[in-house]
Design an enzyme around this catalytic site. Structure first.
Site, PDB file in Angstrom:
ATOM      1  CG  HIS A 163      -3.487   3.105   0.815  1.00 32.35           C
ATOM      2  ND1 HIS A 163      -3.726   2.818  -0.307  1.00 32.35           N
ATOM      3  CD2 HIS A 163      -3.502   2.280   2.085  1.00 32.35           C
ATOM      4  CE1 HIS A 163      -4.185   1.411   0.042  1.00 32.35           C
ATOM      5  NE2 HIS A 163      -4.056   0.900   1.106  1.00 32.35           N
TER       6      HIS A 163
ATOM      7  CG  ASN B 106      -6.822  -1.078  -0.039  1.00 30.38           C
ATOM      8  OD1 ASN B 106      -5.816  -0.979  -0.831  1.00 30.38           O
ATOM      9  ND2 ASN B 106      -6.538  -1.650   1.358  1.00 30.38           N
TER      10      ASN B 106
ATOM     11  CB  CYS C 255      -0.957  -0.142   1.145  1.00 29.50           C
ATOM     12  SG  CYS C 255      -1.934  -1.472   1.410  1.00 29.50           S
TER      13      CYS C 255
HETATM   14  O1  UT7 Z   1      -4.495  -1.224   2.626  1.00 30.96           O
HETATM   15  C1  UT7 Z   1      -3.749  -2.059   3.598  1.00 30.96           C
HETATM   16  C2  UT7 Z   1      -4.098  -1.794   5.093  1.00 30.96           C
HETATM   17  N1  UT7 Z   1      -5.452  -2.374   5.143  1.00 30.96           N
HETATM   18  C3  UT7 Z   1      -6.127  -1.959   5.972  1.00 30.96           C
HETATM   19  O2  UT7 Z   1      -5.862  -0.824   6.608  1.00 30.96           O
HETATM   20  C4  UT7 Z   1      -7.361  -2.697   6.669  1.00 30.96           C
HETATM   21  C5  UT7 Z   1      -7.602  -2.392   8.003  1.00 30.96           C
HETATM   22  N2  UT7 Z   1      -8.829  -3.189   8.687  1.00 30.96           N
HETATM   23  C6  UT7 Z   1      -9.849  -3.016   8.110  1.00 30.96           C
HETATM   24  O3  UT7 Z   1     -10.302  -2.237   7.514  1.00 30.96           O
HETATM   25  C7  UT7 Z   1     -10.893  -3.827   9.236  1.00 30.96           C
HETATM   26  O4  UT7 Z   1     -10.317  -4.694  10.210  1.00 30.96           O
HETATM   27  C8  UT7 Z   1     -11.895  -4.912   8.182  1.00 30.96           C
HETATM   28  C9  UT7 Z   1     -12.905  -4.066   7.138  1.00 30.96           C
HETATM   29  C10 UT7 Z   1     -10.960  -5.666   7.527  1.00 30.96           C
HETATM   30  C11 UT7 Z   1     -12.881  -5.568   9.193  1.00 30.96           C
HETATM   31  O5  UT7 Z   1     -13.497  -4.686  10.035  1.00 30.96           O
HETATM   32  P1  UT7 Z   1     -13.707  -5.104  11.514  1.00 30.96           P
HETATM   33  O6  UT7 Z   1     -14.660  -4.105  11.995  1.00 30.96           O
HETATM   34  O7  UT7 Z   1     -12.170  -5.120  12.072  1.00 30.96           O
HETATM   35  O8  UT7 Z   1     -14.377  -6.598  11.459  1.00 30.96           O
HETATM   36  P2  UT7 Z   1     -13.915  -7.868  12.186  1.00 30.96           P
HETATM   37  O9  UT7 Z   1     -12.836  -8.596  11.374  1.00 30.96           O
HETATM   38  O10 UT7 Z   1     -13.479  -7.586  13.670  1.00 30.96           O
HETATM   39  O11 UT7 Z   1     -15.191  -8.812  11.936  1.00 30.96           O
HETATM   40  C12 UT7 Z   1     -16.445  -8.512  12.699  1.00 30.96           C
HETATM   41  C13 UT7 Z   1     -17.566  -9.546  12.582  1.00 30.96           C
HETATM   42  C14 UT7 Z   1     -16.964 -10.794  12.454  1.00 30.96           C
HETATM   43  O12 UT7 Z   1     -18.047 -11.645  13.219  1.00 30.96           O
HETATM   44  P3  UT7 Z   1     -18.188 -11.956  14.464  1.00 30.96           P
HETATM   45  O13 UT7 Z   1     -17.006 -12.818  14.772  1.00 30.96           O
HETATM   46  O14 UT7 Z   1     -18.404 -10.838  15.223  1.00 30.96           O
HETATM   47  O15 UT7 Z   1     -19.601 -12.781  14.519  1.00 30.96           O
HETATM   48  C15 UT7 Z   1     -16.586 -11.228  11.016  1.00 30.96           C
HETATM   49  O16 UT7 Z   1     -16.585 -12.665  10.809  1.00 30.96           O
HETATM   50  O17 UT7 Z   1     -17.934  -9.447  11.004  1.00 30.96           O
HETATM   51  C16 UT7 Z   1     -17.606 -10.517  10.197  1.00 30.96           C
HETATM   52  N3  UT7 Z   1     -17.344 -10.248   8.865  1.00 30.96           N
HETATM   53  C17 UT7 Z   1     -18.131 -10.159   7.894  1.00 30.96           C
HETATM   54  N4  UT7 Z   1     -19.498 -10.095   7.840  1.00 30.96           N
HETATM   55  C18 UT7 Z   1     -19.984  -9.659   6.545  1.00 30.96           C
HETATM   56  C19 UT7 Z   1     -15.950 -10.295   8.476  1.00 30.96           C
HETATM   57  N5  UT7 Z   1     -15.898  -9.929   7.020  1.00 30.96           N
HETATM   58  C20 UT7 Z   1     -17.262 -10.025   6.830  1.00 30.96           C
HETATM   59  C21 UT7 Z   1     -18.029  -9.685   5.513  1.00 30.96           C
HETATM   60  N6  UT7 Z   1     -19.368  -9.616   5.437  1.00 30.96           N
HETATM   61  N7  UT7 Z   1     -17.148  -9.156   4.181  1.00 30.96           N
END
Ligand code: UT7
Length: 336
Positions: free
Chosen positions: A263, A293, A115
């Site tokens: 980014h 992204n 990135c």
């Molecule tokens: O560019 C490189 C750098 N990358 C970044 O900066 C990305 C940084 N991270 C993020 O943007 C976020 O962490 C994500 C968007 C990737 C994820 O969001 P989050 O709020 O951290 O969600 P999480 O991973 O904590 O997941 C929360 C819940 C989980 O379910 P439970 O365990 O709470 O039941 C996941 O299984 O959301 C679930 N989940 C989804 N649900 C529907 C994860 N992905 C999805 C999805 N659709 N696509």
């Protein structure tokens, strides 16, 4: 010592639009979750057979940038190609661009900083111009993610985020007798967190016979892994740090920023940074809503669009900032 300026910008994204609803037909996800957590509404994916690849998209963006710089391919002294998704494991994308564009046997350098790739590439190009070694440098950020994502529910936390596309900039020796151009660049890395966002295979950590042996097993690490929350928490801190570092190096303050191009990792990250620096909405450019992204391509695509929309004017202080896998992060402070 010379200074450098961006003399031309271009971008290209594949025609194929993939909406959140499209994804929810093949993955257990939904539009509300994706928009709430990332801001993304849709992204572009290459269609197999449409002729696009990481290098091809890079060439399409580069042609526009070179034309807008009022230059020809023969004027380019160096290609710097930033990507995490090269067409081939080796050689890198730079030589493919040199070939596809029919360029002279100029050097082609590949940058592997994910990135932060475009900011790293810009910084490298800036040094070559400053020393007087080169006059015009083609810098490309291009990514083909879609063909390498786990498009099943297992991969949903990663796969809904990334999109395909390319952006390019021509960096030229600054002939203007003012204080415009790239003012400074600031780069960092922290490899202790390399495996918080990474792709394990193919790689030489997994020996080829080992990969072949694993081939009939379920758990082949060909898909990217991301510890989303950990990456998020580090991103917001590093973005702010490296923007401050750039401002301080130039005796500027947040109030001097005319346009911040972060980014496009996650709209929530951009909004957090915007709030920290107390920037009005028209001083931060976001297009993650349309493209997701696109890693090394995200800053040059956003910069191109901001410029095309007339949102960047001569004399403006433009700040580029990136954070991602590595971890690597960086900023560039530009007076347009
Ligand atoms: O560019 C490189 C750098 N990358 C970044 O900066 C990305 C940084 N991270 C993020 O943007 C976020 O962490 C994500 C968007 C990737 C994820 O969001 P989050 O709020 O951290 O969600 P999480 O991973 O904590 O997941 C929360 C819940 C989980 O379910 P439970 O365990 O709470 O039941 C996941 O299984 O959301 C679930 N989940 C989804 N649900 C529907 C994860 N992905 C999805 C999805 N659709 N696509």
């Amino acid at each position: 010592m010379y200074t450098s300026r961006i003399s031309g910008l271009g971008s290209y994204v594949p025609e194929n639009v993939v909406t959140n609803d499209d994804l929810s037909k093949i993955i257990d996800t939904n539009d509300a979750w994706i928009q709430e957590r990332t801001g993304i509404k849709e992204r572009r994916h290459i269609k197999k057979g449409d002729g696009n690849s990481t290098s091809v998209m890079g060439v399409k963006a580069a042609k526009i940038a070179i034309e807008r710089a009022n230059l020809t391919n023969d004027d380019i002294d160096l290609i710097i190609f930033a990507t995490l998704s090269p067409d081939l494991y080796f050689p890198g994308g730079g030589v493919r661009v040199q070939d596809m564009m029919g360029m002279k046997t100029i050097p082609a350098l590949d940058v592997r900083n994910q990135c932060s790739g475009f900011v790293y590439a810009l910084s490298v190009g800036d040094q070559f111009i400053k020393t007087g070694m080169y006059k015009n440098i083609l810098i490309i950020g291009s990514e083909h993610h879609s063909g390498g994502l786990d498009m099943t529910t297992r991969g949903r936390a990663v796969s809904v985020i990334f999109g395909d596309g390319a952006g390019a900039a021509v960096l030229s020796r600054n002939e203007k007798e003012d204080n415009s151009g790239i003012l400074s660049t600031h780069l960092h890395s922290e490899g202790a967190h390399a495996k918080e966002l990474f792709l394990e295979a193919p790689s030489m950590d997994l020996w080829v016979p080992e990969i072949i042996e694993k081939n009939d097993q379920e758990d082949i690490p060909y898909y990217p892994y991301m510890n989303g929350q950990f990456v998020f928490k580090n991103a917001v801190v590093r973005f702010s740090e490296v923007i401050n570092e750039g401002l301080q190096a130039n005796n500027l303050s947040a109030g001097n920023i005319d346009m911040l191009i972060p980014h496009q990792a996650n709209l929530r990250i951009s909004q957090f940074v915007q709030k920290q620096f107390k920037l009005a909405d028209d001083r931060v450019y976001n297009n993650i809503q349309q493209y997701g992204n696109t890693t090394a391509a995200s800053i040059p695509i956003a910069l191109t669009e901001a410029w095309e929309e007339g949102k960047i004017k001569d004399g403006d202080i433009v700040v580029l900032a990136a954070f991602g896998s590595g971890f690597t992060w960086g900023s560039a402070i530009i007076r347009w």
